[in-house]
Design a protein around this motif. Structure first.
Motif, PDB file in Angstrom:
ATOM      1  N   GLN A 132       0.823  -1.211   0.000  1.00 12.17           N
ATOM      2  CA  GLN A 132       0.000   0.000   0.000  1.00 12.17           C
ATOM      3  C   GLN A 132       0.853   1.254   0.000  1.00 12.17           C
ATOM      4  N   HIS A 133       2.022   1.193   0.595  1.00 11.58           N
ATOM      5  CA  HIS A 133       2.920   2.345   0.571  1.00 11.58           C
ATOM      6  C   HIS A 133       3.410   2.617  -0.845  1.00 11.58           C
ATOM      7  N   GLN A 134       3.627   1.550  -1.613  1.00  7.15           N
ATOM      8  CA  GLN A 134       4.157   1.707  -2.959  1.00  7.15           C
ATOM      9  C   GLN A 134       3.097   2.075  -3.981  1.00  7.15           C
ATOM     10  N   THR A 135       1.901   1.483  -3.844  1.00  9.69           N
ATOM     11  CA  THR A 135       0.874   1.686  -4.881  1.00  9.69           C
ATOM     12  C   THR A 135      -0.464   2.169  -4.345  1.00  9.69           C
ATOM     13  N   GLY A 136      -0.724   1.953  -3.053  1.00  8.71           N
ATOM     14  CA  GLY A 136      -2.062   2.210  -2.523  1.00  8.71           C
ATOM     15  C   GLY A 136      -2.475   3.657  -2.519  1.00  8.71           C
ATOM     16  N   PHE A 137      -1.518   4.605  -2.528  1.00 11.62           N
ATOM     17  CA  PHE A 137      -1.881   6.009  -2.530  1.00 11.62           C
ATOM     18  C   PHE A 137      -2.558   6.426  -3.831  1.00 11.62           C
ATOM     19  N   HIS A 138      -2.421   5.610  -4.855  1.00 15.08           N
ATOM     20  CA  HIS A 138      -3.001   5.931  -6.150  1.00 15.08           C
ATOM     21  C   HIS A 138      -4.374   5.279  -6.354  1.00 15.08           C
ATOM     22  N   TRP A 139      -4.789   4.404  -5.408  1.00 16.53           N
ATOM     23  CA  TRP A 139      -6.095   3.772  -5.529  1.00 16.53           C
ATOM     24  C   TRP A 139      -7.176   4.775  -5.158  1.00 16.53           C
ATOM     25  N   LYS A 140      -8.178   4.873  -6.007  1.00 22.09           N
ATOM     26  CA  LYS A 140      -9.276   5.796  -5.749  1.00 22.09           C
ATOM     27  C   LYS A 140     -10.562   5.079  -5.367  1.00 22.09           C
ATOM     28  N   SER A 141     -10.632   3.786  -5.599  1.00 23.29           N
ATOM     29  CA  SER A 141     -11.822   3.016  -5.241  1.00 23.29           C
ATOM     30  C   SER A 141     -11.420   1.572  -5.005  1.00 23.29           C
ATOM     31  N   ASP A 142     -12.336   0.800  -4.411  1.00 22.86           N
ATOM     32  CA  ASP A 142     -12.062  -0.609  -4.153  1.00 22.86           C
ATOM     33  C   ASP A 142     -11.799  -1.381  -5.440  1.00 22.86           C
ATOM     34  N   ALA A 143     -12.446  -0.976  -6.515  1.00 26.18           N
ATOM     35  CA  ALA A 143     -12.313  -1.700  -7.780  1.00 26.18           C
ATOM     36  C   ALA A 143     -10.898  -1.623  -8.336  1.00 26.18           C
ATOM     37  N   GLU A 144     -10.117  -0.634  -7.924  1.00 31.73           N
ATOM     38  CA  GLU A 144      -8.766  -0.472  -8.445  1.00 31.73           C
ATOM     39  C   GLU A 144      -7.740  -1.347  -7.717  1.00 31.73           C
ATOM     40  N   ILE A 145      -8.142  -1.973  -6.614  1.00 36.86           N
ATOM     41  CA  ILE A 145      -7.217  -2.817  -5.863  1.00 36.86           C
ATOM     42  C   ILE A 145      -7.053  -4.144  -6.602  1.00 36.86           C
ATOM     43  N   SER A 296      -2.751  11.811   4.761  1.00 30.50           N
ATOM     44  CA  SER A 296      -1.361  12.196   4.570  1.00 30.50           C
ATOM     45  C   SER A 296      -1.024  12.179   3.091  1.00 30.50           C
ATOM     46  N   PRO A 297      -0.131  13.059   2.653  1.00 34.24           N
ATOM     47  CA  PRO A 297       0.199  13.115   1.227  1.00 34.24           C
ATOM     48  C   PRO A 297       0.968  11.901   0.769  1.00 34.24           C
ATOM     49  N   TYR A 304      -3.322  13.816  -1.985  1.00 31.96           N
ATOM     50  CA  TYR A 304      -4.002  13.334  -0.803  1.00 31.96           C
ATOM     51  C   TYR A 304      -4.884  12.152  -1.157  1.00 31.96           C
ATOM     52  N   SER A 305      -4.787  11.099  -0.343  1.00 31.21           N
ATOM     53  CA  SER A 305      -5.622   9.917  -0.546  1.00 31.21           C
ATOM     54  C   SER A 305      -6.925  10.142   0.189  1.00 31.21           C
ATOM     55  N   SER A 306      -7.878  10.766  -0.488  1.00 28.25           N
ATOM     56  CA  SER A 306      -9.097  11.204   0.194  1.00 28.25           C
ATOM     57  C   SER A 306     -10.355  10.575  -0.367  1.00 28.25           C
ATOM     58  N   ASP A 307     -10.209   9.749  -1.384  1.00 30.72           N
ATOM     59  CA  ASP A 307     -11.400   9.234  -2.044  1.00 30.72           C
ATOM     60  C   ASP A 307     -11.764   7.838  -1.589  1.00 30.72           C
ATOM     61  N   TYR A 308     -11.457   7.519  -0.314  1.00 30.39           N
ATOM     62  CA  TYR A 308     -11.771   6.171   0.145  1.00 30.39           C
ATOM     63  C   TYR A 308     -13.104   6.110   0.865  1.00 30.39           C
ATOM     64  N   SER A 309     -13.817   7.213   0.953  1.00 26.04           N
ATOM     65  CA  SER A 309     -15.057   7.226   1.716  1.00 26.04           C
ATOM     66  C   SER A 309     -16.235   6.881   0.828  1.00 26.04           C
ATOM     67  N   SER A 310     -17.333   6.583   1.477  1.00 27.96           N
ATOM     68  CA  SER A 310     -18.583   6.330   0.780  1.00 27.96           C
ATOM     69  C   SER A 310     -19.715   6.686   1.704  1.00 27.96           C
ATOM     70  N   SER A 311     -20.869   6.884   1.164  1.00 32.61           N
ATOM     71  CA  SER A 311     -22.003   7.296   1.980  1.00 32.61           C
ATOM     72  C   SER A 311     -22.725   6.138   2.608  1.00 32.61           C
ATOM     73  N   SER A 312     -22.378   4.926   2.238  1.00 33.92           N
ATOM     74  CA  SER A 312     -23.019   3.759   2.839  1.00 33.92           C
ATOM     75  C   SER A 312     -22.003   2.661   2.979  1.00 33.92           C
ATOM     76  N   ALA A 313     -22.135   1.891   4.051  1.00 32.02           N
ATOM     77  CA  ALA A 313     -21.193   0.802   4.307  1.00 32.02           C
ATOM     78  C   ALA A 313     -21.695  -0.459   3.642  1.00 32.02           C
ATOM     79  N   GLN A 314     -21.174  -0.750   2.472  1.00 32.51           N
ATOM     80  CA  GLN A 314     -21.590  -1.920   1.707  1.00 32.51           C
ATOM     81  C   GLN A 314     -20.379  -2.789   1.449  1.00 32.51           C
ATOM     82  N   PRO A 315     -20.589  -4.097   1.282  1.00 31.13           N
ATOM     83  CA  PRO A 315     -19.456  -4.954   0.936  1.00 31.13           C
ATOM     84  C   PRO A 315     -18.799  -4.488  -0.344  1.00 31.13           C
ATOM     85  N   SER A 316     -17.474  -4.514  -0.353  1.00 31.06           N
ATOM     86  CA  SER A 316     -16.751  -3.985  -1.504  1.00 31.06           C
ATOM     87  C   SER A 316     -16.385  -5.075  -2.505  1.00 31.06           C
TER      88      SER A 316
END
Length: 321
Positions: A132-145, A296-297, A304-316
């Motif tokens: 995650q340190h190497q690549t995870g900062f660039h993930w914007k959604s669960d689908a990109e993992i 953190s940057p 900034y890795s800020s797009d990990y939130s969602s308005s509902s807690a659903q299985p990813s």
């Protein structure tokens, strides 16, 4: 522009934690700490059958290998120290049994089983953190993992659910049922104290979730050890002192003594250990006395890795468990 990114990311983070049923700093208002009513309500939701499968809710995988308290570099350093310390204890104990008794006797004890699992978990957790340190900062959604990374996360999560409570059980059962007084050696202290402290530190620092409904992982692990101890007894196995049992409190020739041990472990010790680590995770999480998470940057792009939130807690995603 930078200020708006920070404020927006913090708002997203609080939305995410709110979707998990956890109040953020803004939602708490003037109330500090965790109220008993909120804790009971959270515990009831934790015991729901829908929480039992080992499955990430939306956004959890994106922060699984990160820390809300430490910057990424310091977090990786501490993870490396935890793993190294645990492996050092394992080598120390194995060498002691090799020269003092026989190496094969080392493998019959729950303490050493748990130490081995703890080393495996801390190694996997470091691996996840590095990925995650190497690549995870660039993930914007669960689908990109990547699917391979998700499998690694699920495997790490399973071992964490096992060894968190199990490390505390080793500590609790040894000092209440096995220890008969006398001098406590440094190795004994490390095997039945430091091991639990390492896992408590892990639970305080990492963002990986912990659910009460996942106590089945600990029960599965202890069930396997119980089956091994029964098989070892009927195969005429002995401990290093020549007695036909591994632990005196788990002597199958003395049912009046071994039965209460099993009942105590199943009905009290395991639930207590799971609740203890759940409370620790809740205390050190967003609803605890620490500040709300601030993104953190990225060390690579300064984003900034800020797009990990969602308005509902659903299985990813689907789980392999």
């Amino acid at each position: 522009e930078l200020a708006s990114l920070v404020l927006g990311a913090e708002s997203d983070a609080e939305d995410y934690y709110g979707s998990m049923g956890i109040a953020g700093r803004g939602a708490r208002g003037d109330e500090e700490g965790v109220h008993a009513a909120d804790c009971c309500s959270a515990l009831r939701s934790e015991l729901a059958a829908s929480r039992a499968p080992l499955r990430f809710e939306r956004g959890e995988a994106l922060v699984f290998g990160t820390s809300r308290m430490l910057n990424p570099h310091l977090y990786l350093l501490i993870r490396c120290l935890l793993m190294s310390y645990c492996i050092a204890i394992l080598c120390w104990s194995l060498l002691f049994y090799t020269f003092e008794y026989a190496a094969l006797f080392w493998f019959i004890y729950l303490t050493h089983w748990s130490l081995t699992v703890e080393c495996v978990y801390l190694s996997l957790a470091l691996w996840v953190a590095v990925v995650q340190h190497q690549t995870g900062f660039h993930w914007k959604s669960d689908a990109e993992i990547p699917s391979s990374t998700l499998r690694l996360m699920y495997t790490t999560w399973f071992f964490r659910n096992v060894i968190g409570p199990a490390s505390f059980l080793v500590f609790l059962l040894f000092w209440t049922m096995v220890y008969a007084g006398g001098m406590v050696t440094p190795l004994t202290f490390h095997l039945h104290g430091v091991n639990a402290a390492l896992m408590a530190t892990d639970f305080c620092l990492t963002e990986a979730p912990f659910r009460v409904a996942h106590l089945w992982c600990t029960f599965l692990y202890l069930g396997l050890y119980l089956l091994f101890s029964v098989a070892y007894y009927f195969c005429q196995g002995t401990n290093e002192q020549g007695y036909r049992y591994i632990y005196a409190t788990l002597n199958y020739a003395d049912a009046e003594r071994s039965a209460p041990t099993v009942v105590f472990t199943v009905l009290f010790a395991v639930p207590f250990a799971v609740l203890a680590f759940w409370m620790l995770r809740r205390f050190t999480g967003p609803n605890g006395p620490f500040p709300s998470p601030r993104p953190s940057p990225s060390p690579r792009r300064g984003q900034y890795s800020s797009d990990y939130s969602s308005s509902s807690a659903q299985p990813s995603s689907s789980s392999p468990f």
